[in-house]
Write a protein that holds these residues in place. Structure first.
Motif, PDB file in Angstrom:
ATOM      1  N   TRP A  43       0.750  -1.601  -0.269  1.00 55.55           N
ATOM      2  CA  TRP A  43      -0.162   0.484   0.390  1.00 55.55           C
ATOM      3  C   TRP A  43       0.758   1.553  -0.164  1.00 55.55           C
ATOM      4  O   TRP A  43       0.463   2.178  -0.042  1.00 55.55           O
ATOM      5  N   MET A  44       1.869   1.729   0.829  1.00 50.53           N
ATOM      6  CA  MET A  44       2.852   2.015   1.190  1.00 50.53           C
ATOM      7  C   MET A  44       4.146   3.016  -0.774  1.00 50.53           C
ATOM      8  O   MET A  44       4.527   3.386  -0.309  1.00 50.53           O
ATOM      9  N   ARG A 102      17.595  -2.084  -1.734  1.00 49.83           N
ATOM     10  CA  ARG A 102      17.490  -2.443  -3.030  1.00 49.83           C
ATOM     11  C   ARG A 102      16.466  -3.076  -3.642  1.00 49.83           C
ATOM     12  O   ARG A 102      16.303  -4.404  -3.524  1.00 49.83           O
ATOM     13  N   GLN A 103      15.056  -2.541  -4.227  1.00 48.25           N
ATOM     14  CA  GLN A 103      14.154  -3.364  -4.991  1.00 48.25           C
ATOM     15  C   GLN A 103      14.420  -3.617  -6.207  1.00 48.25           C
ATOM     16  O   GLN A 103      14.434  -2.566  -6.862  1.00 48.25           O
ATOM     17  N   ILE A 104      14.551  -4.799  -6.743  1.00 50.54           N
ATOM     18  CA  ILE A 104      14.650  -5.669  -8.143  1.00 50.54           C
ATOM     19  C   ILE A 104      13.127  -6.081  -8.703  1.00 50.54           C
ATOM     20  O   ILE A 104      12.302  -6.942  -8.459  1.00 50.54           O
ATOM     21  N   ASP A 105      13.006  -5.458  -9.791  1.00 55.87           N
ATOM     22  CA  ASP A 105      12.014  -6.147 -10.928  1.00 55.87           C
ATOM     23  C   ASP A 105      12.218  -7.555 -11.184  1.00 55.87           C
ATOM     24  O   ASP A 105      13.172  -7.885 -11.723  1.00 55.87           O
ATOM     25  N   PRO A 106      11.587  -8.540 -10.918  1.00 52.04           N
ATOM     26  CA  PRO A 106      11.678  -9.822 -11.356  1.00 52.04           C
ATOM     27  C   PRO A 106      11.519  -9.703 -12.365  1.00 52.04           C
ATOM     28  O   PRO A 106      12.285 -11.745 -12.691  1.00 52.04           O
ATOM     29  N   ASP A 114      13.967   3.848  -6.053  1.00 49.79           N
ATOM     30  CA  ASP A 114      13.957   3.746  -4.032  1.00 49.79           C
ATOM     31  C   ASP A 114      12.294   4.325  -3.630  1.00 49.79           C
ATOM     32  O   ASP A 114      11.841   5.404  -3.920  1.00 49.79           O
ATOM     33  N   PRO A 115      11.698   3.057  -3.030  1.00 47.57           N
ATOM     34  CA  PRO A 115      10.834   3.551  -2.321  1.00 47.57           C
ATOM     35  C   PRO A 115      10.268   4.942  -1.402  1.00 47.57           C
ATOM     36  O   PRO A 115       9.446   5.421  -1.031  1.00 47.57           O
ATOM     37  N   GLY A 116      11.497   4.817  -0.779  1.00 48.87           N
ATOM     38  CA  GLY A 116      10.853   6.578   0.329  1.00 48.87           C
ATOM     39  C   GLY A 116      10.969   6.056   1.145  1.00 48.87           C
ATOM     40  O   GLY A 116       9.411   7.169   1.575  1.00 48.87           O
ATOM     41  N   THR A 117      10.269   4.508   1.585  1.00 45.03           N
ATOM     42  CA  THR A 117       9.393   4.097   2.709  1.00 45.03           C
ATOM     43  C   THR A 117      10.527   3.175   3.506  1.00 45.03           C
ATOM     44  O   THR A 117      10.450   2.709   3.199  1.00 45.03           O
ATOM     45  N   LEU A 402       4.212  12.815   0.330  1.00 42.58           N
ATOM     46  CA  LEU A 402       5.218  13.718   0.050  1.00 42.58           C
ATOM     47  C   LEU A 402       5.665  13.012  -1.511  1.00 42.58           C
ATOM     48  O   LEU A 402       4.915  11.896  -1.180  1.00 42.58           O
ATOM     49  N   PRO A 403       5.460  13.456  -2.303  1.00 42.71           N
ATOM     50  CA  PRO A 403       6.596  13.415  -3.295  1.00 42.71           C
ATOM     51  C   PRO A 403       7.713  12.228  -3.033  1.00 42.71           C
ATOM     52  O   PRO A 403       8.609  12.352  -2.490  1.00 42.71           O
ATOM     53  N   PRO A 404       7.850  11.426  -4.352  1.00 42.59           N
ATOM     54  CA  PRO A 404       9.176  10.544  -4.563  1.00 42.59           C
ATOM     55  C   PRO A 404      10.133  11.375  -4.553  1.00 42.59           C
ATOM     56  O   PRO A 404      10.709  13.371  -5.022  1.00 42.59           O
ATOM     57  N   GLY A 405      11.259  11.819  -3.517  1.00 44.32           N
ATOM     58  CA  GLY A 405      12.629  12.061  -3.647  1.00 44.32           C
ATOM     59  C   GLY A 405      12.476  13.044  -2.947  1.00 44.32           C
ATOM     60  O   GLY A 405      13.709  14.221  -2.630  1.00 44.32           O
TER      61      GLY A 405
END
Length: 519
Positions: A43-44, A102-106, A114-117, A402-405
Motif C-alpha cells: 500500500w505504501m 534495493r528492490q528489483i523487478d523480478p 527507491d520507495p522512499g519509505t 510526500l512526492p518521490p525523492g
C-alpha cells in the motif's frame, strides 16, 4: 500488596497494567499491524503493486544490480519474491555501516526506484520488538520486560476473577461506562487468554540467546562459534584476500537446493565475501508451507558451485523454531492470519479497557481528595491508545502526500515519514493533558478524518480506488487496507457519537417517572 494471595494478585494486576499498559499497547498495536506488514508495504510502495511472476533469474538480478553489489564489502543478500511481496529485495551493509535495501523487478531484473519509505517491514515490525532503540539492545530488553509483565498480567487476571467463565458470557452494553469497560475487559481477556499468553511467551523464547547470553558456555567453554555451528548449523570461512575467479551460477545453486529439499524452494540467498577467492553462497529453505520456521541451509563455493556444507535443525532447535513460527505466522494460511489480527486487536482492547476501568474507579475519589493521579493516567491512556492510532494514520497519510525523492532539513522521504509519526504521537499526549475534557472525542474525530483521508489520497495518487482494487487479484491487499481504514473511520465515528451522548446532561420530562421524596 494485600493480606491474601488473591489481594496480592489484584495489586500486581492493577499496577503492572497502569505502569506498563501504554508500552504494552504500543507493542500489541504494532504487532497486530505486523500480521499484514507486507500488505502495508504494498500500500505504501505503489511500485510493488504488481502480479507475481513464476520464476526469477538471480544471475540476471546480480548482473543488473552490479553497481549496488559492488558497494557490498562483507556480504549481500537476495530475498526472493513471494505472493505477499512480488519483488526481489537486495540488501547489504554499506561501507558506513548502514543497512541498504534495493528492490528489483523480478520480470526484468532491473533495479526499481527507491520507495522512499520504511513502511511495515522496516518500521512497524521492528518497532514491535525493539522500539527502534538499537543502543546496547536496550529496546529488546524493554520489550522483554513488557513481555514478562504481560505474562504476569495474564496469570494474575485469572487468579483475581472468581467467575472467569461467567464473565466470558457477560457483556452489558447498556450499563454505565465503568461496568461497560469492565465487561469488555473481561470478555476480551477470557476470549484471547490462550492467544495472549502463547504469543507473549513465544516472543520471549525467540530471543532466548539475548536473555540468556551465557547459554552453552559450560559445554562449549565460551566458544560462541562452536555453539552457533552445532545449534543453528552455521558455516563460516575467512576471506582469502585474493581476487575471485568467475562466479558460478546462482540459479544452478538454487535449483540444486530445491532438489535437495525435495522440491521445496529457497527464499533467501546470501553471498559472503563478494569478489574474494574464498567467497561462498548461503541458501536457506523457504518455510511458507509449514509452521516451523526451518533453518535448513546449504553452503556452496561461489567460484565452483560445489556444496561445502549442509545443515538442518536438531530436535531442540526445531521446537524453538516451531514456537517462533507460531509467533511470526509466515506460513500460508489467510484464515489463521485474520484470526491473529482479530485477537491482536482484542489484546489492544483488553489493555485500553483496563486503563479505562482504573480511571472510572478512581476519578471521583481523586477529584474529591485533590489528587492528580487520574489526570496523569488519563493523559497517558489517551496518548497511548488513540494517540498511537493517530500517529499510525498520519504515517500513512504523509506517505501518500510526500512526492518521490522529497527531502527537508537534510532528511530523506523515509525519515520525514518517521518524524511525522513520532511528532504527531507526542502531540496527542500534549493534547490529552492540556485539553482532557474532550480529548477522547477530538482524537476519535482525528482518527476518522485521517483514515478517510488516507483512502482518498491512495486513490488520487495511484488511481487504485476500492472498486479497481477489488476487481484485480494482485490488488486485493490494497483493497483490504482501504477497507480496514474505512472500518476504522466508522468505528471512530460511532465512538464519538457515544462519547457525546454520555456527556449530554439528563433532563426530566413530563413522561419521566418522578420518585417520591422521603425524609
Amino acid at each position: 500488596m494485600g493480606s491474601t494471595f488473591r489481594a496480592s494478585m489484584n495489586w500486581l494486576h492493577t499496577w503492572a497494567g497502569v505502569v506498563l499498559g501504554g508500552l504494552l499497547f504500543a507493542i500489541f498495536w504494532t504487532g497486530t499491524l505486523s500480521v499484514f506488514d507486507r500488505e502495508i508495504d504494498r500500500w505504501m510502495m505503489p511500485a510493488t503493486r504488481r502480479a507475481p511472476v513464476a520464476t526469477v533469474s538471480l544471475d540476471a538480478v546480480v548482473h543488473q544490480a552490479r553497481e549496488s553489489v559492488a558497494e557490498a564489502r562483507r556480504w549481500y543478500s537476495l530475498l526472493l519474491p513471494i505472493e505477499r511481496e512480488p519483488v526481489v529485495r537486495l540488501g547489504y551493509p554499506s561501507v558506513g555501516g548502514a543497512f541498504v535495501t534495493r528492490q528489483i523487478d523480478p520480470a526484468t531484473a532491473a533495479p526499481m526506484p527507491d520507495p522512499g519509505t520504511w513502511a511495515g517491514t522496516r518500521f512497524l515490525f521492528p518497532f514491535h520488538f525493539m522500539l527502534h532503540i538499537s543502543f546496547e539492545r536496550v529496546g529488546l530488553w524493554i520489550v522483554g520486560l513488557a513481555g514478562m509483565a504481560m505474562m504476569a498480567l495474564c496469570v494474575s487476571g485469572v487468579v483475581i476473577h472468581r467467575k472467569i467463565f461467567a464473565d466470558f458470557f457477560t457483556f452489558r452494553a447498556d450499563r454505565k461506562p465503568r461496568r461497560l469497560t469492565l465487561d469488555l475487559h473481561n470478555v476480551t481477556g477470557v476470549l484471547g487468554l490462550p492467544f495472549h499468553f502463547v504469543i507473549t511467551l513465544s516472543g520471549l523464547i525467540i530471543f532466548f540467546t539475548l536473555y540468556f547470553p551465557n547459554v552453552g558456555d559450560p559445554a562449549y567453554q565460551g566458544d560462541r562459534q562452536a555453539f552457533n555451528r552445532e545449534t543453528f548449523g552455521t558455516y563460516t570461512r575467512p576471506r582469502a584476500n585474493a581476487p575471485a575467479p568467475a562466479s558460478a551460477s546462482l540459479d544452478v545453486m538454487v535449483a540444486a537446493t530445491s532438489r535437495m529439499w525435495h522440491g521445496a524452494p529457497p527464499y533467501f540467498v546470501r553471498v559472503w565475501h563478494p569478489g574474494d577467492a574464498a567467497s561462498y553462497v548461503e541458501i536457506r529453505r523457504a518455510f511458507d508451507d509449514t509452521v516451523t520456521m526451518s533453518v535448513d541451509t546449504a553452503y556452496f563455493d561461489a567460484a565452483t558451485g560445489a556444496l561445502l556444507y549442509r545443515s538442518s535443525a536438531a530436535p531442540i532447535l526445531t521446537a524453538q523454531r516451531f514456537i517462533a513460527g507460531l509467533h511470526f505466522i509466515q506460513f500460508r494460511h489467510w484464515t489463521l492470519r485474520w484470526v491473529y489480527f482479530v485477537l491482536g486487536l482484542a489484546g489492544c482492547v483488553l489493555i485500553a479497557t483496563g486503563y479505562l476501568f482504573w480511571l472510572e474507579s478512581r476519578r471521583r475519589s481523586h477529584e474529591r481528595l485533590g489528587l492528580k493521579g487520574v489526570r496523569v493516567v488519563d493523559g497517558l491512556t489517551i496518548g497511548s491508545v488513540t494517540g498511537i492510532l493517530i500517529a499510525t494514520l498520519a504515517f500513512f497519510v504523509v506517505n501518500r502526500l510526500l512526492p518521490p525523492g522529497a527531502t527537508f532539513a537534510g532528511y530523506d522521504r523515509a525519515a520525514l515519514e518517521i518524524w511525522a509519526f513520532y511528532l504527531v504521537w507526542l502531540a496527542t499526549f500534549a493534547h490529552a493533558w492540556l485539553r482532557p475534557a474532550r480529548a477522547w472525542a477530538w482524537q476519535c474525530i482525528a482518527i476518522a478524518v485521517l483514515a478517510v483521508t488516507a483512502v482518498l489520497l491512495n486513490w488520487l495518487t495511484t488511481g487504485d480506488h476500492l472498486v479497481r482494487s477489488l476487481a484485480r487479484a494482485h490488488l486485493w491487499p490494497i483493497a483490504g487496507m482501504d477497507l480496514l481504514l474505512l472500518a476504522s473511520a466508522a468505528i471512530a465515528a460511532l465512538t464519538v457519537r457515544r462519547l457525546l451522548r454520555l456527556r449530554e446532561p439528563r433532563t426530566i420530562t413530563k413522561s419521566s417517572p418522578v420518585l417520591p421524596q422521603t425524609r
